[in-house]
Design an enzyme around this catalytic site. Structure first.
Site, PDB file in Angstrom:
ATOM      1  N   HIS A 142      -6.189   1.845  14.413  1.00 43.57           N
ATOM      2  CA  HIS A 142      -5.717   1.067  13.262  1.00 43.57           C
ATOM      3  C   HIS A 142      -5.596   1.948  12.027  1.00 43.57           C
ATOM      4  CE1 HIS A 142      -6.389  -2.322  10.169  1.00 43.57           C
ATOM      5  NE2 HIS A 142      -5.114  -2.139  10.412  1.00 43.57           N
ATOM      6  N   GLU A 154      -9.284   3.346  12.116  1.00 43.26           N
ATOM      7  CA  GLU A 154     -10.347   2.677  12.868  1.00 43.26           C
ATOM      8  C   GLU A 154     -10.025   2.818  14.358  1.00 43.26           C
ATOM      9  OE1 GLU A 154     -11.483  -0.907   9.719  1.00 43.26           O
ATOM     10  OE2 GLU A 154      -9.885  -1.227  11.158  1.00 43.26           O
ATOM     11  N   ASN A 192     -10.539  -4.741   7.270  1.00 38.51           N
ATOM     12  CA  ASN A 192      -9.900  -6.041   7.013  1.00 38.51           C
ATOM     13  C   ASN A 192     -10.901  -7.192   7.025  1.00 38.51           C
ATOM     14  OD1 ASN A 192      -7.391  -5.122   6.473  1.00 38.51           O
ATOM     15  ND2 ASN A 192      -6.521  -5.563   8.493  1.00 38.51           N
TER      16      ASN A 192
HETATM   17  N1  CAA Z   1       4.703   9.742   2.834  1.00 40.27           N
HETATM   18  C1  CAA Z   1       4.530  10.714   1.937  1.00 40.27           C
HETATM   19  N2  CAA Z   1       4.398  10.487   0.648  1.00 40.27           N
HETATM   20  C2  CAA Z   1       4.408   9.194   0.278  1.00 40.27           C
HETATM   21  C3  CAA Z   1       4.553   8.136   1.146  1.00 40.27           C
HETATM   22  C4  CAA Z   1       4.728   8.444   2.474  1.00 40.27           C
HETATM   23  N3  CAA Z   1       4.912   7.488   3.402  1.00 40.27           N
HETATM   24  N4  CAA Z   1       4.523   6.973   0.449  1.00 40.27           N
HETATM   25  C5  CAA Z   1       4.374   7.319  -0.816  1.00 40.27           C
HETATM   26  N5  CAA Z   1       4.307   8.649  -0.920  1.00 40.27           N
HETATM   27  C6  CAA Z   1       4.174   9.474  -2.074  1.00 40.27           C
HETATM   28  C7  CAA Z   1       4.973   8.895  -3.188  1.00 40.27           C
HETATM   29  O1  CAA Z   1       6.276   9.432  -3.102  1.00 40.27           O
HETATM   30  C8  CAA Z   1       4.212   9.363  -4.377  1.00 40.27           C
HETATM   31  O2  CAA Z   1       4.688  10.574  -4.845  1.00 40.27           O
HETATM   32  P1  CAA Z   1       5.755  10.668  -6.057  1.00 40.27           P
HETATM   33  O3  CAA Z   1       5.549   9.487  -6.949  1.00 40.27           O
HETATM   34  O4  CAA Z   1       5.420  11.957  -6.697  1.00 40.27           O
HETATM   35  O5  CAA Z   1       7.057  10.662  -5.387  1.00 40.27           O
HETATM   36  C9  CAA Z   1       2.830   9.632  -3.846  1.00 40.27           C
HETATM   37  O6  CAA Z   1       2.856   9.492  -2.475  1.00 40.27           O
HETATM   38  C10 CAA Z   1       1.837   8.637  -4.298  1.00 40.27           C
HETATM   39  O7  CAA Z   1       1.697   8.945  -5.588  1.00 40.27           O
HETATM   40  P2  CAA Z   1       0.811   8.080  -6.447  1.00 40.27           P
HETATM   41  O8  CAA Z   1       0.633   8.782  -7.733  1.00 40.27           O
HETATM   42  O9  CAA Z   1       1.287   6.658  -6.447  1.00 40.27           O
HETATM   43  O10 CAA Z   1      -0.530   8.191  -5.629  1.00 40.27           O
HETATM   44  P3  CAA Z   1      -1.841   7.530  -5.946  1.00 40.27           P
HETATM   45  O11 CAA Z   1      -2.775   8.599  -6.265  1.00 40.27           O
HETATM   46  O12 CAA Z   1      -1.632   6.436  -6.914  1.00 40.27           O
HETATM   47  O13 CAA Z   1      -2.239   6.910  -4.562  1.00 40.27           O
HETATM   48  C11 CAA Z   1      -2.347   5.213  -2.958  1.00 40.27           C
HETATM   49  C12 CAA Z   1      -1.452   5.972  -3.914  1.00 40.27           C
HETATM   50  C13 CAA Z   1      -2.931   6.168  -1.914  1.00 40.27           C
HETATM   51  C14 CAA Z   1      -1.475   4.194  -2.221  1.00 40.27           C
HETATM   52  C15 CAA Z   1      -3.490   4.561  -3.765  1.00 40.27           C
HETATM   53  O14 CAA Z   1      -2.947   3.778  -4.781  1.00 40.27           O
HETATM   54  C16 CAA Z   1      -4.385   3.725  -2.917  1.00 40.27           C
HETATM   55  O15 CAA Z   1      -5.286   4.195  -2.260  1.00 40.27           O
HETATM   56  N6  CAA Z   1      -4.126   2.396  -2.875  1.00 40.27           N
HETATM   57  C17 CAA Z   1      -4.859   1.484  -2.031  1.00 40.27           C
HETATM   58  C18 CAA Z   1      -4.112   1.355  -0.741  1.00 40.27           C
HETATM   59  C19 CAA Z   1      -4.865   0.523   0.246  1.00 40.27           C
HETATM   60  O16 CAA Z   1      -5.910  -0.040  -0.011  1.00 40.27           O
HETATM   61  N7  CAA Z   1      -4.303   0.448   1.456  1.00 40.27           N
HETATM   62  C20 CAA Z   1      -4.881  -0.356   2.506  1.00 40.27           C
HETATM   63  C21 CAA Z   1      -4.114  -1.601   2.623  1.00 40.27           C
HETATM   64  S1  CAA Z   1      -4.824  -2.650   3.821  1.00 40.27           S
HETATM   65  C22 CAA Z   1      -4.150  -2.156   5.255  1.00 40.27           C
HETATM   66  O17 CAA Z   1      -3.311  -1.306   5.344  1.00 40.27           O
HETATM   67  C23 CAA Z   1      -4.722  -2.820   6.438  1.00 40.27           C
HETATM   68  C24 CAA Z   1      -3.794  -3.682   7.177  1.00 40.27           C
HETATM   69  O18 CAA Z   1      -4.051  -3.837   8.336  1.00 40.27           O
HETATM   70  C25 CAA Z   1      -2.713  -4.478   6.527  1.00 40.27           C
END
Ligand code: CAA
Length: 284
Positions: A142, A154, A192
């Protein structure tokens, strides 16, 4: 038995599948992504290429390495082309029937030693594995959204998962540069199980405390140290995906906090799905 993983298959190139495929090619693994149409598959490949180009622009990746990584990704609509994969990670629609058909089909085409992993977030890996004659080869892997940025994977042990399959999936996640953890196949696994009721509480607080989505996000970012606010996070995950996961967990646990708040259900029904539809709590 140690298992070497050289070639990976990814079923479904939506947000999660494409992110997982990106992580695999960046780590140097030949990868085949399967989508229902070539157009959807090629579009996902373009998105991945775009993210890698952005990394080149930011000086995080050499142009040559970017191009070699993109070349490692093959796109197909035919599951039979995953025949020589050592590991297949399924990231298709979260529906047990769909997954049963896919796992049944996969088992007919892959080799005897191939590992079949599901990226399911809300279904039981044991129930998914029930479609396989050799369910000991099925494990949960996961990933979290966005998969290329989130370190956690996970590794979920289903009822019949063989020890060597479980450990091979764990070791592979390390090779991808991730931080895997081992856990049992319980509803919501670890993150989750905790995050979904917390996010649902956050949405309920919007109405209870008469707070705007902007202010709630500010509160949780600056008062609790979250990297992004709960409304922005649900928009990122997808309102429909979050509602679906909440419903699945509620069905399994019967805990009221797991049930999706009516406000989210209304948004999902109105097509306000978050970032992917251009509008959720915020506009994109
Ligand atoms: N590949 C490569 N780079 C990527 C990308 C990808 N797929 N997606 C985004 N990026 C890049 C973006 O282009 C961005 O760079 P630029 O703006 O320079 O182009 C960069 O990554 C992210 O930059 P940020 O400054 O926005 O990065 P950040 O330090 O703010 O971190 C984050 C972003 C990691 C998403 C952070 O905000 C974070 O940890 N958020 C919480 C996310 C979270 O909790 N996720 C879990 C969700 S629950 C889940 O997924 C479970 C489920 O089963 C549904």
């Amino acid at each position: 038995m140690t298992r070497e993983i050289r070639k990976v298959g990814v079923i479904g190139l939506g947000t999660m599948g494409a992110g997982i495929a990106q992580v695999c090619i960046e780590a140097g693994f030949e990868t085949v992504g399967r989508e229902v149409s070539l157009e959807l598959g090629e579009r996902a490949k373009e998105r991945i290429g775009g993210f890698l180009t952005r990394k080149v622009e930011k000086g995080q990746l050499a142009q040559g390495d970017r191009d070699t990584a993109v070349e490692r990704l093959g796109i197909t609509t035919d599951i039979a082309e995953l025949a020589d994969c050592d590991l297949v990670i399924e990231a298709a629609f979260e529906d047990l029937q769909v997954k049963h058909e896919l796992f049944g089909e996969l088992e007919r085409v892959v080799g005897d030693d191939a590992i079949l992993a599901s990226n399911t977030s809300a279904l039981s890996v044991t129930e998914i594995a029930a479609a396989c004659e050799r369910s000991e080869r099925v494990v949960g892997m996961h990933f979290f959204n966005p998969a290329p940025l989130m370190k956690l994977v996970e590794i979920v042990r289903a009822e019949r998962t063989a020890d060597d399959v479980f450990e091979a999936a764990y070791a592979f996640a390390h090779l991808l540069g991730k931080e895997p953890i081992r856990c049992h196949d319980t509803p919501g696994f670890v993150v989750n199980r905790v995050l979904i009721p917390v996010l649902n509480d956050c949405i309920r607080v919007l109405d209870e405390a008469g707070v705007t989505p902007e202010d709630l996000d500010t509160a949780m970012r600056h008062g609790a140290g979250w990297p992004m606010g709960p409304c922005a996070l649900v928009d990122l995950v997808g309102i429909d995906i979050h509602v679906h996961a909440s419903e699945a967990l509620y069905e399994k646990t019967r805990e009221p906090r797991m049930a999706p708040p009516p406000r989210l259900v209304r948004m999902a029904n109105a097509g306000k799905l978050g970032r992917k539809s251009g509008e959720g709590f915020f506009k994109y």
